[in-house]
Design a protein around this motif. Structure first.
Motif, PDB file in Angstrom:
ATOM      1  N   PHE A 383       1.059  -0.737   0.096  1.00 16.53           N
ATOM      2  CA  PHE A 383       0.203   0.029  -0.053  1.00 16.53           C
ATOM      3  C   PHE A 383       1.078   0.855  -0.081  1.00 16.53           C
ATOM      4  CE2 PHE A 383      -3.161  -2.972   1.590  1.00 16.53           C
ATOM      5  CZ  PHE A 383      -4.308  -2.620   1.184  1.00 16.53           C
ATOM      6  N   ASP A 384       0.523   2.677  -0.949  1.00 17.04           N
ATOM      7  CA  ASP A 384       1.506   3.214  -0.707  1.00 17.04           C
ATOM      8  C   ASP A 384       0.528   4.367   0.167  1.00 17.04           C
ATOM      9  OD1 ASP A 384       2.777   2.406  -2.867  1.00 17.04           O
ATOM     10  OD2 ASP A 384       1.216   3.674  -4.567  1.00 17.04           O
ATOM     11  N   ASP A 385       1.484   5.466   0.667  1.00 18.67           N
ATOM     12  CA  ASP A 385       1.101   6.352   1.972  1.00 18.67           C
ATOM     13  C   ASP A 385      -0.463   7.155   1.016  1.00 18.67           C
ATOM     14  OD1 ASP A 385       2.597   4.815   3.685  1.00 18.67           O
ATOM     15  OD2 ASP A 385       3.937   6.736   3.497  1.00 18.67           O
ATOM     16  N   ALA A 386      -0.032   7.330  -0.224  1.00 15.66           N
ATOM     17  CA  ALA A 386      -1.409   7.990  -0.640  1.00 15.66           C
ATOM     18  C   ALA A 386      -2.467   7.324  -0.406  1.00 15.66           C
ATOM     19  CB  ALA A 386      -0.554   8.949  -2.229  1.00 15.66           C
ATOM     20  N   ALA A 387      -2.341   6.085  -1.266  1.00 16.61           N
ATOM     21  CA  ALA A 387      -3.445   5.185  -1.292  1.00 16.61           C
ATOM     22  C   ALA A 387      -3.707   5.225  -0.176  1.00 16.61           C
ATOM     23  CB  ALA A 387      -3.337   3.560  -2.006  1.00 16.61           C
ATOM     24  N   LEU A 410     -14.104   1.999   7.813  1.00 14.76           N
ATOM     25  CA  LEU A 410     -13.585   1.233   6.853  1.00 14.76           C
ATOM     26  C   LEU A 410     -12.885  -0.563   6.594  1.00 14.76           C
ATOM     27  CD1 LEU A 410     -10.258   2.750   9.093  1.00 14.76           C
ATOM     28  CD2 LEU A 410     -11.256   3.584   7.205  1.00 14.76           C
ATOM     29  N   HIS A 411     -13.394  -0.829   7.194  1.00 19.40           N
ATOM     30  CA  HIS A 411     -14.174  -2.674   6.597  1.00 19.40           C
ATOM     31  C   HIS A 411     -14.554  -1.964   5.684  1.00 19.40           C
ATOM     32  CE1 HIS A 411     -12.753  -4.447  10.746  1.00 19.40           C
ATOM     33  NE2 HIS A 411     -12.979  -2.749  10.627  1.00 19.40           N
ATOM     34  N   THR A 412     -15.629  -1.794   5.423  1.00 17.15           N
ATOM     35  CA  THR A 412     -16.814  -2.159   3.803  1.00 17.15           C
ATOM     36  C   THR A 412     -15.591  -1.413   3.069  1.00 17.15           C
ATOM     37  OG1 THR A 412     -18.175  -1.026   5.729  1.00 17.15           O
ATOM     38  CG2 THR A 412     -18.751  -1.077   3.245  1.00 17.15           C
ATOM     39  N   ILE A 413     -15.076   0.300   3.540  1.00 17.59           N
ATOM     40  CA  ILE A 413     -14.401   0.549   2.104  1.00 17.59           C
ATOM     41  C   ILE A 413     -13.981  -0.382   2.340  1.00 17.59           C
ATOM     42  CG2 ILE A 413     -12.968   2.634   1.243  1.00 17.59           C
ATOM     43  CD1 ILE A 413     -15.205   4.070   2.795  1.00 17.59           C
ATOM     44  N   MET A 414     -12.756  -0.843   2.870  1.00 18.36           N
ATOM     45  CA  MET A 414     -11.343  -1.897   1.992  1.00 18.36           C
ATOM     46  C   MET A 414     -11.877  -3.301   1.866  1.00 18.36           C
ATOM     47  SD  MET A 414      -8.403  -1.185   2.874  1.00 18.36           S
ATOM     48  CE  MET A 414      -7.330  -2.003   3.003  1.00 18.36           C
ATOM     49  N   GLU A 415     -13.436  -3.892   1.718  1.00 15.60           N
ATOM     50  CA  GLU A 415     -12.924  -5.187   1.312  1.00 15.60           C
ATOM     51  C   GLU A 415     -14.902  -4.918  -0.229  1.00 15.60           C
ATOM     52  OE1 GLU A 415     -13.900  -8.869   1.210  1.00 15.60           O
ATOM     53  OE2 GLU A 415     -13.294  -7.102   2.922  1.00 15.60           O
ATOM     54  N   LYS A 416     -14.993  -3.130  -0.005  1.00 14.37           N
ATOM     55  CA  LYS A 416     -15.071  -3.003  -1.631  1.00 14.37           C
ATOM     56  C   LYS A 416     -14.135  -2.873  -2.782  1.00 14.37           C
ATOM     57  CE  LYS A 416     -17.878  -2.387  -5.360  1.00 14.37           C
ATOM     58  NZ  LYS A 416     -18.336  -2.994  -5.607  1.00 14.37           N
ATOM     59  N   LEU A 417     -12.355  -1.976  -1.887  1.00 15.86           N
ATOM     60  CA  LEU A 417     -11.721  -1.699  -2.674  1.00 15.86           C
ATOM     61  C   LEU A 417     -10.989  -3.116  -3.528  1.00 15.86           C
ATOM     62  CD1 LEU A 417      -9.569   0.473  -3.531  1.00 15.86           C
ATOM     63  CD2 LEU A 417      -8.223  -0.327  -1.130  1.00 15.86           C
ATOM     64  N   LEU A 418     -11.031  -4.136  -2.828  1.00 19.54           N
ATOM     65  CA  LEU A 418     -10.005  -5.144  -2.522  1.00 19.54           C
ATOM     66  C   LEU A 418     -10.635  -6.883  -3.399  1.00 19.54           C
ATOM     67  CD1 LEU A 418      -7.844  -4.763   0.182  1.00 19.54           C
ATOM     68  CD2 LEU A 418      -6.994  -4.573  -1.310  1.00 19.54           C
ATOM     69  N   THR A 436      -2.622   2.204  -4.934  1.00 19.78           N
ATOM     70  CA  THR A 436      -2.100   3.366  -5.345  1.00 19.78           C
ATOM     71  C   THR A 436      -3.067   4.612  -5.355  1.00 19.78           C
ATOM     72  OG1 THR A 436      -2.179   3.455  -8.119  1.00 19.78           O
ATOM     73  CG2 THR A 436      -0.232   3.217  -7.090  1.00 19.78           C
ATOM     74  N   ARG A 437      -2.744   4.964  -5.203  1.00 14.34           N
ATOM     75  CA  ARG A 437      -3.649   6.648  -4.989  1.00 14.34           C
ATOM     76  C   ARG A 437      -4.847   6.180  -6.152  1.00 14.34           C
ATOM     77  NH1 ARG A 437      -4.148  12.655  -2.782  1.00 14.34           N
ATOM     78  NH2 ARG A 437      -3.024  11.459  -0.851  1.00 14.34           N
ATOM     79  N   LYS A 441      -8.637   5.874  -6.317  1.00 11.29           N
ATOM     80  CA  LYS A 441      -9.641   6.356  -7.126  1.00 11.29           C
ATOM     81  C   LYS A 441     -10.786   5.442  -7.830  1.00 11.29           C
ATOM     82  CE  LYS A 441      -8.139  10.961  -6.115  1.00 11.29           C
ATOM     83  NZ  LYS A 441      -7.378  12.319  -6.904  1.00 11.29           N
ATOM     84  N   GLN A 442     -10.251   5.054  -8.845  1.00 11.58           N
ATOM     85  CA  GLN A 442     -10.749   4.757 -10.021  1.00 11.58           C
ATOM     86  C   GLN A 442     -11.534   3.248 -10.036  1.00 11.58           C
ATOM     87  OE1 GLN A 442      -7.819   2.348 -12.245  1.00 11.58           O
ATOM     88  NE2 GLN A 442      -9.564   1.262 -13.458  1.00 11.58           N
ATOM     89  N   THR A 443     -11.148   2.603  -8.165  1.00 10.54           N
ATOM     90  CA  THR A 443     -12.192   1.783  -7.840  1.00 10.54           C
ATOM     91  C   THR A 443     -13.817   2.232  -7.063  1.00 10.54           C
ATOM     92  OG1 THR A 443      -9.984  -0.026  -8.235  1.00 10.54           O
ATOM     93  CG2 THR A 443     -12.090  -1.070  -6.561  1.00 10.54           C
ATOM     94  N   LEU A 444     -13.168   3.045  -6.595  1.00  6.86           N
ATOM     95  CA  LEU A 444     -14.254   3.668  -5.430  1.00  6.86           C
ATOM     96  C   LEU A 444     -14.562   4.688  -5.682  1.00  6.86           C
ATOM     97  CD1 LEU A 444     -12.529   2.530  -1.822  1.00  6.86           C
ATOM     98  CD2 LEU A 444     -14.437   1.698  -3.597  1.00  6.86           C
ATOM     99  N   GLU A 445     -14.330   6.027  -7.048  1.00  6.91           N
ATOM    100  CA  GLU A 445     -14.613   7.409  -6.918  1.00  6.91           C
ATOM    101  C   GLU A 445     -16.281   7.180  -7.371  1.00  6.91           C
ATOM    102  OE1 GLU A 445     -12.827  10.883  -9.400  1.00  6.91           O
ATOM    103  OE2 GLU A 445     -12.288   9.046 -10.070  1.00  6.91           O
TER     104      GLU A 445
END
Length: 458
Positions: A383-387, A410-418, A436-437, A441-445
């Motif tokens: 994980f990048d710091d910016a991400a 955070l659990h909801t967002i991380m599960e959706k992200l990955l 990366t950031r 963005k691409q996954t959740l924007e």
């Protein structure tokens, strides 16, 4: 506690798992240290010093339960979490409030029993090994043959040789057993039959005590049922170690220690206490709210509760209550109950910076968990710091726009992200994936921009 932690040390330990909330950590650290201080004062004063119970006020997901749970682990105390909304007056649907003390006593007995079993484990392992060798090579055959030979022909030398041969065979078996060479063999054991049906005869509120007494009476009247099982040697060893440990420990001593631990270091966390706030006739038709408070009062104030292990006094159990208090206020609790919670502490809503720290700093941080999970598939996650900052920013935005559920967002967002990576992880073995950031963005924007959709998904 044998080596009690100072309040500063307690806060440092809590900092490893809970981000922020310094005031709440300070107050619980003081409350825990006061327990040790009470044990040091002269005996005539000891019973007079009441625990300083705490009400934590703050939205969900800011660390109220985690602080209480980690505090109990630090103190090695019996800990029970209950929801106030599950209790109600006798006569209405719900559980009797005294059941929380009975549950805490059960937890304490299990805790002390586990500790005692650890202390006798080495001895239990030795005894279990001997029993296992007896099953593999029954001694009765050799001793009977040897004794009959002595009796019939007085050939003591031959009998001695046979005994020595049996001992040598037993030692060979012991060596094979310890090397694991016999692990695939099956042996037959006699174990307790736990398939006896249990009847909930008195399930209604206020009847748990009668239920306990009835079960105790039945268990003493009915003979213990056993059955024979065929198991592999590693499982047989564990069963025999458990049986020998049970024989070696003194259950009367365990129960005495458990009751003492409950009475002097037990912690009960009462969640959702704001759901029972409100005086009768002032807030809606739910007439049981004030009744629950009045039933809780004697437990918190100090009373004696009958459990299947004996009488338990609640005078020095530490009660930590919590609630969001969005609608009701702590002042809407009945005055007597307010008086039993002298410490009030407000927990702050989490900021974007808090979310960044929650993702990175704790020993059980969410990012650490996901890295470890995907490492089992041979996938290296970086994980990048910016991400991480972007994930924290999204969590903060969504909490602000929709319901504030704190760190649980955070659990909801991380599960959706990955989710895509988790799904395809078996095919990605050996790869290193950089989060990366731009990927965040691409996954959740799209979800974050569409407010109606974010209400359903995030």
């Amino acid at each position: 506690m044998q080596q009690p932690l100072t309040p500063a040390e307690i806060v440092r330990e809590l900092d490893k798992f809970v981000i922020g909330q310094k005031e709440a950590k300070r107050m619980v650290a003081i409350a825990l240290r006061n327990r040790w201080r009470r044990q040091q004062v002269p005996e005539h004063l000891r019973d007079e010093i009441a625990p300083k119970n705490i009400i934590m006020i703050g939205p969900t997901g800011v660390g109220k339960t985690e602080i209480a749970r980690r505090l109990a682990r630090l103190a090695q105390s019996p800990f029970l979490k209950v929801e106030a909304s599950k209790f109600t007056e006798v006569g209405y649907v719900g559980r009797d409030v005294e059941s929380m003390i009975r549950d805490l006593a059960d937890l304490a007995v299990n805790m002390v029993r586990s500790e005692e079993m650890e202390t006798v484990r080495l001895k239990a392992e030795e005894l279990a090994e001997e029993r296992l060798l007896d099953i593999l090579l029954p001694p009765s055959r050799h001793s009977a043959a040897a004794s009959s030979r002595v009796h019939e022909s007085n050939e003591a030398k031959t009998a001695q040789e046979e005994t020595q041969q049996a001992d040598a065979t037993r030692e060979k078996l012991r060596k094979l057993l310890r090397q694991g060479a016999l692990d695939d063999r099956y042996v037959e054991l006699e174990v307790e039959d736990r398939s006896v049906p249990v009847f909930d005869l008195f399930a209604s509120a206020g009847m748990e005590e009668m239920d306990y007494n009835f079960r105790e009476m039945l268990s003493s009247m009915l003979p213990r049922r056993t059955k024979r099982r065929k198991v592999k040697i590693p499982e047989a060893r564990e069963i025999l170690v458990d049986q020998e440990s049970q024989r070696l420990i003194d259950m009367d001593k365990v129960i005495r220690q458990a009751i003492e631990r409950v009475e002097h270091s037990g912690i009960i966390f009462i969640d959702e206490i704001d759901k029972i706030a409100g005086r009768e006739g002032t807030r809606g038709p739910d007439v049981s709210r004030e009744g629950v408070q009045r039933d809780l009062l004697p437990i918190v104030e100090g009373s004696t509760v009958t459990t299947k292990y004996g009488l338990v006094r609640t005078d020095h159990i530490l009660f930590i209550a919590s609630g969001a208090f969005h609608i009701a206020k702590p002042s809407e609790l009945i005055p007597e109950l307010q008086g039993r919670f002298p410490i009030r502490v407000e927990l702050q809503s989490l900021t974007k910076e808090d979310f960044v720290r929650i993702l990175k700093e704790p020993e059980n941080a969410l990012i650490t968990q996901y890295i470890a999970l995907l490492a089992t598939e041979g996938v290296t996650l970086v994980f990048d710091d910016a991400a991480i900052e972007e994930v924290a920013d999204i969590a903060y935005q969504v909490n602000t726009r929709t319901e504030n559920i704190g760190a649980r967002r955070l659990h909801t967002i991380m599960e959706k992200l990955l989710s895509d990576i988790s799904f395809h992880a078996p095919e990605l073995k050996g790869q290193t994936l950089h989060i990366t950031r731009d990927y965040v963005k691409q996954t959740l924007e799209d979800i974050v921009k569409d407010e109606d959709l974010s209400r359903y998904i995030l």
